[in-house]
Design a protein around this motif. Structure first.
Motif, PDB file in Angstrom:
ATOM      1  N   CYS A 256      -0.359  39.885  16.029  1.00 26.61           N
ATOM      2  CA  CYS A 256      -1.172  40.609  15.052  1.00 26.61           C
ATOM      3  C   CYS A 256      -2.022  39.643  14.231  1.00 26.61           C
ATOM      4  O   CYS A 256      -3.211  39.897  14.002  1.00 26.61           O
ATOM      5  CB  CYS A 256      -0.258  41.432  14.144  1.00 26.61           C
ATOM      6  SG  CYS A 256      -1.130  42.571  13.053  1.00 26.61           S
ATOM      7  N   ASP A 257      -1.437  38.534  13.799  1.00 23.61           N
ATOM      8  CA  ASP A 257      -2.186  37.550  13.009  1.00 23.61           C
ATOM      9  C   ASP A 257      -3.358  36.981  13.810  1.00 23.61           C
ATOM     10  O   ASP A 257      -4.466  36.787  13.265  1.00 23.61           O
ATOM     11  CB  ASP A 257      -1.261  36.418  12.554  1.00 23.61           C
ATOM     12  CG  ASP A 257      -0.281  36.864  11.470  1.00 23.61           C
ATOM     13  OD1 ASP A 257      -0.479  37.948  10.899  1.00 23.61           O
ATOM     14  OD2 ASP A 257       0.679  36.110  11.194  1.00 23.61           O
ATOM     15  N   TYR A 260      -5.998  39.706  14.095  1.00 25.99           N
ATOM     16  CA  TYR A 260      -6.556  39.981  12.775  1.00 25.99           C
ATOM     17  C   TYR A 260      -7.527  38.880  12.363  1.00 25.99           C
ATOM     18  O   TYR A 260      -8.544  39.141  11.705  1.00 25.99           O
ATOM     19  CB  TYR A 260      -5.429  40.107  11.756  1.00 25.99           C
ATOM     20  CG  TYR A 260      -5.859  40.639  10.413  1.00 25.99           C
ATOM     21  CD1 TYR A 260      -6.115  41.995  10.239  1.00 25.99           C
ATOM     22  CD2 TYR A 260      -6.021  39.785   9.327  1.00 25.99           C
ATOM     23  CE1 TYR A 260      -6.522  42.490   9.011  1.00 25.99           C
ATOM     24  CE2 TYR A 260      -6.426  40.264   8.092  1.00 25.99           C
ATOM     25  CZ  TYR A 260      -6.672  41.619   7.940  1.00 25.99           C
ATOM     26  OH  TYR A 260      -7.081  42.101   6.720  1.00 25.99           O
ATOM     27  N   ASP A 263     -10.878  39.557  13.225  1.00 28.92           N
ATOM     28  CA  ASP A 263     -11.380  40.769  12.560  1.00 28.92           C
ATOM     29  C   ASP A 263     -11.185  42.034  13.385  1.00 28.92           C
ATOM     30  O   ASP A 263     -11.841  43.053  13.128  1.00 28.92           O
ATOM     31  CB  ASP A 263     -12.868  40.627  12.187  1.00 28.92           C
ATOM     32  CG  ASP A 263     -13.090  39.626  11.071  1.00 28.92           C
ATOM     33  OD1 ASP A 263     -12.198  39.514  10.213  1.00 28.92           O
ATOM     34  OD2 ASP A 263     -14.130  38.956  11.079  1.00 28.92           O
ATOM     35  N   CYS A 265      -9.513  45.506  14.574  1.00 30.30           N
ATOM     36  CA  CYS A 265      -8.930  46.614  13.828  1.00 30.30           C
ATOM     37  C   CYS A 265      -7.479  46.775  14.285  1.00 30.30           C
ATOM     38  O   CYS A 265      -7.162  47.578  15.163  1.00 30.30           O
ATOM     39  CB  CYS A 265      -9.737  47.884  14.090  1.00 30.30           C
ATOM     40  SG  CYS A 265      -9.221  49.299  13.105  1.00 30.30           S
ATOM     41  N   ASP A 267      -3.002  46.358  13.346  1.00 24.25           N
ATOM     42  CA  ASP A 267      -1.886  46.210  12.414  1.00 24.25           C
ATOM     43  C   ASP A 267      -0.596  46.226  13.227  1.00 24.25           C
ATOM     44  O   ASP A 267      -0.633  46.321  14.449  1.00 24.25           O
ATOM     45  CB  ASP A 267      -1.879  47.296  11.342  1.00 24.25           C
ATOM     46  CG  ASP A 267      -1.445  46.733   9.978  1.00 24.25           C
ATOM     47  OD1 ASP A 267      -0.474  45.934   9.949  1.00 24.25           O
ATOM     48  OD2 ASP A 267      -2.061  47.089   8.957  1.00 24.25           O
ATOM     49  N   THR A 384     -13.577  45.702  16.212  1.00 24.75           N
ATOM     50  CA  THR A 384     -13.363  45.479  14.783  1.00 24.75           C
ATOM     51  C   THR A 384     -13.365  46.779  13.985  1.00 24.75           C
ATOM     52  O   THR A 384     -13.103  46.758  12.785  1.00 24.75           O
ATOM     53  CB  THR A 384     -14.440  44.546  14.202  1.00 24.75           C
ATOM     54  OG1 THR A 384     -15.730  45.173  14.341  1.00 24.75           O
ATOM     55  CG2 THR A 384     -14.441  43.200  14.922  1.00 24.75           C
TER      56      THR A 384
END
Length: 477
Positions: A256-257, A260, A263, A265, A267, A384
């Motif tokens: 996830c990191d 993310y 950028d 989308c 979680d 994103t």
């Protein structure tokens, strides 16, 4: 076949129409009549077949609204699935004013006990917490008519079978028991034999059959190359809505990191998160606010979204049965989907076990086309933002319902009857316009039905309840 052929209550048919239940699915056609006849059933069906409605519809049909104690208990392996089933009962039973309570671990007993002391027609929860309430005598079983064991094979995998066996000792003998499972290992068969009365076996698919609507294949990727390959794959596939499954919480966080940071989308969802964060991320994923959800196997059950386009098994599952449940998040109810699995240099034994279980070899595709995919600003940019925001499937059912908040509860000696009495004094409003009422220590909530929320809100703001002036406002979602 249409739902009206089951001779259902008009309030249920109205809800089903607004929920866009347009045709009776095969599992519903076979299961609903058996439960309505009062027969125990064992149902072997893969995930995504529409099974929740197959037991929720007949239970809602037969519930006695005036009865305050629970009449149905649904056992589920995960909190996420418990909340999903509660939502389905809330939607299908909306016009019958059915109250469903979800109880599970990592949630305060205090609020659960308050809910169980009030009218609760259906209780859905995980075995451990259900058993806790039974032992504390805070969950009454004298009026239980239906017991549903959902995802029984996952109960076995998670070590819940002993708890389920203990739970059955608390139930009356004249109940209807239904067991649903995608697979039917020997311990599940023994469980059924011990607690069911001449159950009818309903088999809708071979237990190791992958839904024909799902295209599933694999890539052989070394462990150290999986992250970079995942980014290339996402840029190539451009999934509309995607769940990426990892084996551990740390793996979920790392993936996830990384995404993310680009950028995307994205979680996460795993068992180590706070409950409100888990619930919030599932809600946002269902609404389409999150395009990519990175999750452990807590998401293999309980996420019911019709248009998930891609499932990516970043890590192969430890349990071969879990493969079917993971990829079953896509291709639901006749929709199509794609499931892609990464196989690393240590996965040989897992791959062999899975292929033996499926009865055929996994399709292994060459990596060339994906490995040549550039991860650039242009290929990342579509990922994103959300692909499309989805409407809550229950929105149409609840659009004429307003939940009101009152800043008074048990400490002010406010009872449900006091709220009902005050509302029924309003001209043009009757008890039929009052839905679920929740009385807590310092606050209360009441659902106002049939589009009369604004009228009741205005009247209660100007009046009193049990001689007390309370702050009344529309409850926050």
């Amino acid at each position: 076949m249409q739902f009206k052929e089951f001779a259902l209550h008009t309030d249920i048919l109205k809800a089903l129409e607004k929920l866009h239940y347009e045709q009776v699915l095969p599992i519903q056609e076979q299961v609903i009549p058996e439960i309505l006849k009062g027969r125990d059933v064992i149902v072997r069906s893969r995930t995504g077949s529409g099974k929740t409605a197959s037991f929720a519809i007949p239970i809602v049909q037969e519930l006695i609204w005036e009865e305050r104690e629970p009449q149905a208990i649904i056992l589920t392996p995960t909190r996420e699935l418990a909340l999903q089933i509660k939502e389905d009962f809330d939607n299908i039973g909306a016009y019958r004013r059915i109250k469903t309570v979800a109880i599970f671990g990592k949630q305060p007993y205090k609020f659960q006990i308050q809910d169980l002391k009030q009218r609760a027609h259906v209780v859905v929860g995980t075995p451990g917490r259900i058993l806790d309430h039974l032992e504390r005598e805070t969950l009454k079983t004298g009026h239980i008519r239906y017991v549903i064991i959902d995802e029984a094979d996952e109960m076995l995998n998670m070590g819940f079978i002993e708890s389920v066996q203990s739970i059955f000792n608390y139930f009356p003998g004249n109940k209807i028991t239904c067991l649903f499972s995608a697979t039917m290992p020997q311990p599940i068969q023994e469980l059924a034999e011990g607690f069911m009365k001449e159950p009818k076996l309903i088999t809708l698919s071979e237990e190791t059959t992958v839904n024909a609507a799902i295209t599933h294949y694999a890539y052989e990727v070394k462990e150290k190359q999986k992250l970079s390959f995942l980014k290339q794959l996402l840029c190539k596939e451009q999934p509309a809505s995607c769940i990426i499954f990892a084996r551990t919480q740390e793996g979920v966080k790392t993936i996830c990191d990384e995404l993310y940071a680009l950028d995307m989308c994205v979680d996460k969802l795993h068992g180590g998160m706070l409950q409100e964060d888990r619930i919030g991320n599932i809600r946002d994923f269902k609404k389409g606010k999150i395009r990519i959800l990175v999750a452990t196997d807590v998401a293999a059950r309980g996420i019911d979204v019709l248009d998930i386009s891609h499932i990516i098994n970043y890590d192969m599952p430890n349990q071969k049965e879990t493969y079917l449940h993971r990829i079953g998040r896509t291709g639901r109810q006749s929709a199509s989907g794609v499931a892609i699995t990464f196989i690393n240099e240590y996965d040989g034994e897992r791959k062999a076990e899975l292929e033996e279980y499926l009865g055929y070899p996994l399709e292994i595709r060459k990596r060339g086309e994906i490995s040549n995919q550039d991860v650039t600003k242009e290929t990342i940019e579509p990922l994103t933002k959300p692909f499309a925001l989805r409407e809550d499937k229950g929105k149409e059912v609840h659009k004429d319902t307003m939940k009101l908040y009152l800043n008074g509860g048990k400490t002010k000696k406010i009872r449900a009857g006091d709220i009902v009495g005050a509302i029924c004094e309003i001209q043009g409003v009757s008890a039929e316009d009052i839905g679920v009422i929740q009385i807590q220590d310092n606050q209360s909530y009441v659902d106002i039905l049939n589009g009369k929320g604004k009228q009741v809100l205005k009247a209660l703001q100007q009046g009193t309840i049990k001689g007390k002036k309370l702050k009344v406002q529309k409850a926050k979602e």
